[in-house]
Design an enzyme around this catalytic site. Structure first.
Site: not given
Length: 467
Positions: A125, A273, A348
């Site tokens: 705070d 690719h 992948e």
């Protein structure tokens, strides 16, 4: 059992909306402060400022090396805690992007959410009030402190957003043996609207580096990619996620993104690719290893011819270990006379039991699992890998490549998921952005990375070489 870290966050505005700021603090289990962060964010609402504080707190934990560790997140905002815990719905669409950003960070940790009374959140705070005071004065202000091993690095930057003849007014706040570096001053308007700062404590075991960018535009985060305070070493290859067959890999930089200021970009040319038998039939192709079709080989040769010409001047080639990517990379390497190095992190995503199936087949056999996967990047296919898990792997691979090839042009041959993730990181986009991108076979995308600034997406899904 106590959490490894406790983070506390707060935010507010003078007027709701009004001049706003946030504060965040990270503690160890004994209560000692490990990190502080605070910033003014221009004009915003209380809830926006609170979410910004939470994001800063979670990011500070990650910057301290807390990936995968347990964290107790405390706030006196009932709304933010309940929404992050999933018990309350997010009805304000303006808060949704911030909530998604916080959730993205939280998935990299093990977080429990706890509401606390305001009087128990006094540290955050106080920091938030300092930030609000700066916002009320019309200043863009940010303060960060990271401690490690008894040392701390502390930076504070403050400047008015109005244009004037002198440079930004910078002041350093430090504790113990802190060290700070002021941003270079300039009398130009751009220097008054964007300031980059970094501070580090070096020469001590366990010392860390802190770095942040402050945008003069209220409410906009300007960090282009994640902070990694320590250079990677050759031990990563042994982990099964690094370089393959390369004992002579160059030593890494001490901290990606926080090196000496430079206008020379490290360019990553991201090449998907060419065609495979699975891509013809639009089947999920993850860690399975099909080869290129004759059309795929022709696509690889076409992109190789393009990249052999000006203006590319490729200096290194890095590929996924999967055959379809390596064949594409080797076609380019043969044309321009460069070897192909392999990084396992560029493979992948693993689609598990969905491998080799079409979308329609998956929708018929696994409708509930598919719906969950499409709705949440943290959900994995049955027996597979989630996009959130893939993101961590790809992020590490990116950092290795940028560290080893600083200031060079690198061809990176990979797949749909890793390339989309790198684009998402560069744009600082939410995880859901992955579902809103399309990449063609043998397409080229280009991202430039600067040590002293954010990443820049220069080209996306370019297939002109196939026309």
């Amino acid at each position: 059992m106590s959490a490894d870290y406790v983070c506390e966050a707060d935010g507010g505005s003078r007027g709701n909306p009004g001049p706003a700021g946030y504060g965040a603090v990270v503690r160890d289990p004994s209560g000692d402060v490990l990190a502080e962060a605070a910033a003014s964010i221009g004009v915003a609402t209380n809830n926006v400022a609170e979410y910004r504080g939470l994001i800063a707190a979670l990011q500070a934990v990650l910057d301290l090396g807390g990936e995968g560790r347990t964290v107790e997140a405390r706030m006196d905002s009932k709304l933010v805690i309940e929404q992050m815990a999933g018990r309350w719905k997010i009805k304000n669409e303006g808060l949704r992007p911030l909530a998604l950003e916080a959730q993205d960070l939280a998935r990299r940790l093990r977080v429990t959410w706890k509401w606390i009374p305001r009087e128990r959140n006094s540290h955050a705070d106080r920091l938030a009030n300092e930030a609000m005071d700066a916002a009320a004065r019309g200043e863009t202000w940010q303060s960060t402190t990271i401690s490690s091993g008894g040392h701390s690095a502390s930076t504070t930057v403050s400047h008015a957003t109005t244009i004037r003849s002198e440079g930004p007014n910078n002041s350093g706040r430090s504790s113990s043996t802190s060290s700070s570096t002021s941003p270079s001053a300039s009398t130009s308007a751009s220097a008054l609207t964007s300031v980059s700062i970094s501070a580090s404590v070096s020469g001590e075991p366990g010392s860390r580096t802190a770095g942040h960018a402050v945008s003069g535009e209220p409410g906009i985060r300007s960090d282009g990619h994640s902070v990694r305070g320590n250079g990677h070493t050759s031990t990563e290859a042994a982990s099964g996620d690094g370089w393959v067959g390369d004992a002579s890999r160059p030593a890494g930089r001490s901290g990606l993104g926080w090196g000496r200021a430079s206008r020379v970009a490290t360019s990553l040319l991201l090449l998907r690719h060419g065609q495979t038998p699975l891509s013809i039939e639009k089947r999920f192709s993850g860690t399975g290893d099909p080869s290129l079709t004759p059309t795929g080989m022709a696509q690889a040769e076409a992109v190789a011819a393009r990249l052999a010409r000006e203006p590319y001047r490729i200096e290194a080639i890095v590929s996924s270990p999967l055959t379809r990517a390596r064949q594409t990379a080797e076609a380019v390497g043969a044309r321009i006379g460069l070897p192909v190095r392999v990084d396992k992190g560029l493979r992948e995503a693993d689609f598990g039991t969905w491998e080799g199936h079409t979308f329609a087949e998956i929708q018929e056999r696994w409708p509930h699992e598919l719906a969950a996967w499409l709705a949440d990047p943290a959900v994995a296919p049955p027996g597979g890998e989630s996009f959130t898990e893939a993101a961590l792997r790809v992020e590490r691979a990116r950092d290795r490549i940028l560290t080893d090839h600083q200031g060079k042009t690198v061809l990176m041959v990979s797949h749909v998921t890793p390339i989309k993730l790198l684009v998402r990181f560069a744009l600082n986009a939410p995880p859901e952005a992955l579902y809103r991108m399309h990449l063609d076979l043998a397409c080229l995308s280009i991202i430039d990375y600067y040590d002293d600034g954010p990443a820049v997406l220069r080209t996306f899904n370019d297939t002109t070489h196939l026309n």
